[in-house]
Write an enzyme that holds these catalytic residues in place. Structure first.
Site, PDB file in Angstrom:
ATOM      1  N   GLY A  46       0.834  -1.192   0.000  1.00  0.00           N
ATOM      2  CA  GLY A  46       0.000   0.000   0.000  1.00  0.00           C
ATOM      3  C   GLY A  46       0.867   1.239   0.000  1.00  0.00           C
ATOM      4  N   GLN A  51       2.697   9.991   1.205  1.00  0.00           N
ATOM      5  CA  GLN A  51       4.047   9.424   1.304  1.00  0.00           C
ATOM      6  C   GLN A  51       4.953   9.832   0.147  1.00  0.00           C
ATOM      7  OE1 GLN A  51       2.288   5.312   2.144  1.00  0.00           O
ATOM      8  NE2 GLN A  51       4.244   5.178   3.168  1.00  0.00           N
ATOM      9  N   CYS A  95       6.114   0.012   7.318  1.00  0.00           N
ATOM     10  CA  CYS A  95       5.671   1.125   6.477  1.00  0.00           C
ATOM     11  C   CYS A  95       6.862   1.603   5.652  1.00  0.00           C
ATOM     12  CB  CYS A  95       5.158   2.247   7.367  1.00  0.00           C
ATOM     13  SG  CYS A  95       4.632   3.709   6.464  1.00  0.00           S
ATOM     14  N   LEU A  96       6.615   1.899   4.375  1.00  0.00           N
ATOM     15  CA  LEU A  96       7.710   2.360   3.510  1.00  0.00           C
ATOM     16  C   LEU A  96       8.286   3.690   3.997  1.00  0.00           C
ATOM     17  CD1 LEU A  96       6.176   1.468   0.024  1.00  0.00           C
ATOM     18  CD2 LEU A  96       7.734   0.108   1.420  1.00  0.00           C
ATOM     19  N   HIS A 137      -4.382   1.323   7.722  1.00  0.00           N
ATOM     20  CA  HIS A 137      -3.028   1.891   7.762  1.00  0.00           C
ATOM     21  C   HIS A 137      -2.907   3.044   6.751  1.00  0.00           C
ATOM     22  CE1 HIS A 137       1.547   1.256   7.900  1.00  0.00           C
ATOM     23  NE2 HIS A 137       1.374   2.087   6.890  1.00  0.00           N
ATOM     24  N   GLU A 138      -3.383   2.812   5.511  1.00  0.00           N
ATOM     25  CA  GLU A 138      -3.267   3.845   4.479  1.00  0.00           C
ATOM     26  C   GLU A 138      -4.204   5.017   4.773  1.00  0.00           C
ATOM     27  OE1 GLU A 138      -0.779   3.622   2.629  1.00  0.00           O
ATOM     28  OE2 GLU A 138      -0.387   1.518   3.074  1.00  0.00           O
ATOM     29  N   HIS A 141      -2.610   7.470   6.975  1.00  0.00           N
ATOM     30  CA  HIS A 141      -1.644   8.374   6.322  1.00  0.00           C
ATOM     31  C   HIS A 141      -2.320   9.663   5.847  1.00  0.00           C
ATOM     32  CE1 HIS A 141       2.186   6.309   6.140  1.00  0.00           C
ATOM     33  NE2 HIS A 141       1.647   5.207   5.689  1.00  0.00           N
TER      34      HIS A 141
HETATM   35 ZN    ZN Z   1       2.563   3.347   5.697  1.00  0.00          ZN
END
Ligand code: ZN
Length: 172
Positions: A46, A51, A95-96, A137-138, A141
């Site tokens: 995701g 991000q 998470c990236l 989670h997304e 963000h």
């Molecule tokens: Zn993330």
């Protein structure tokens, strides 16, 4: 073509609350394509627009493509609303934008989410398991929330310390 750069904690741009999307433009379609490219390249399951430094309410997810025999099939989620949450699930998240770290996070096990897709169609989806976790989670963000905000203060402060140390050694 160069991939868009993924912002890394503690970049303050990750903390912005993203703006709703009024119109689906070519620029937005291009952003969605770029975000999928980054997600598959990293690899991840995701990625939110926040991000890559664009504060609009859109994210992409594909929780199945890394399993053997599964085709890539990204969902583009625009202006999501979580209508209903049920149950509890604990999952080791990463998470990236939060490098070199994973931690267990408790979330709802099932969610009902309403969103617009890239064709402007309104969709209501019921999700569970990993897809439900990833959606939450997304979604976080878009409000400037990271999974490390959902762990204990002690664990978070240990990670923040580790990041600071890493960053100061990168600068040397
Ligand atoms: Zn993330």
């Amino acid at each position: 073509m160069a991939l868009r750069e993924v912002l890394q904690f503690p970049d303050p741009r990750l903390r912005r609350v993203s703006e709703p999307i009024d119109t689906i433009t070519d620029e937005l379609r291009e952003l969605a394509r770029d975000m999928c490219d980054v997600m598959y390249d990293e690899p991840g399951i995701g990625l939110a627009a926040t991000q890559v430094g664009v504060a609009v309410r859109m994210f992409v997810i594909d929780t199945e493509w890394s399993e053997e025999g599964m085709e890539r099939n990204a969902s583009v989620i625009i202006n999501p609303e979580i209508l209903h949450k049920d149950g509890k699930i604990i999952w080791e998240e990463g998470c990236l934008s939060v490098p070199d770290y994973t931690a267990e996070v408790e979330r709802a096990a099932q969610v009902t989410i309403r969103f617009t897709d890239l064709d402007g169609k309104e969709i209501t989806e019921e999700a569970e398991g990993l897809r439900a976790i990833c959606l939450q989670h997304e979604y976080d963000h878009l409000d400037g929330i990271l999974f490390i905000d959902r762990i204990s203060r002690l664990k978070r402060s240990l990670y923040v310390k580790k990041r600071k140390k890493q960053q100061s050694s990168e600068q040397e």
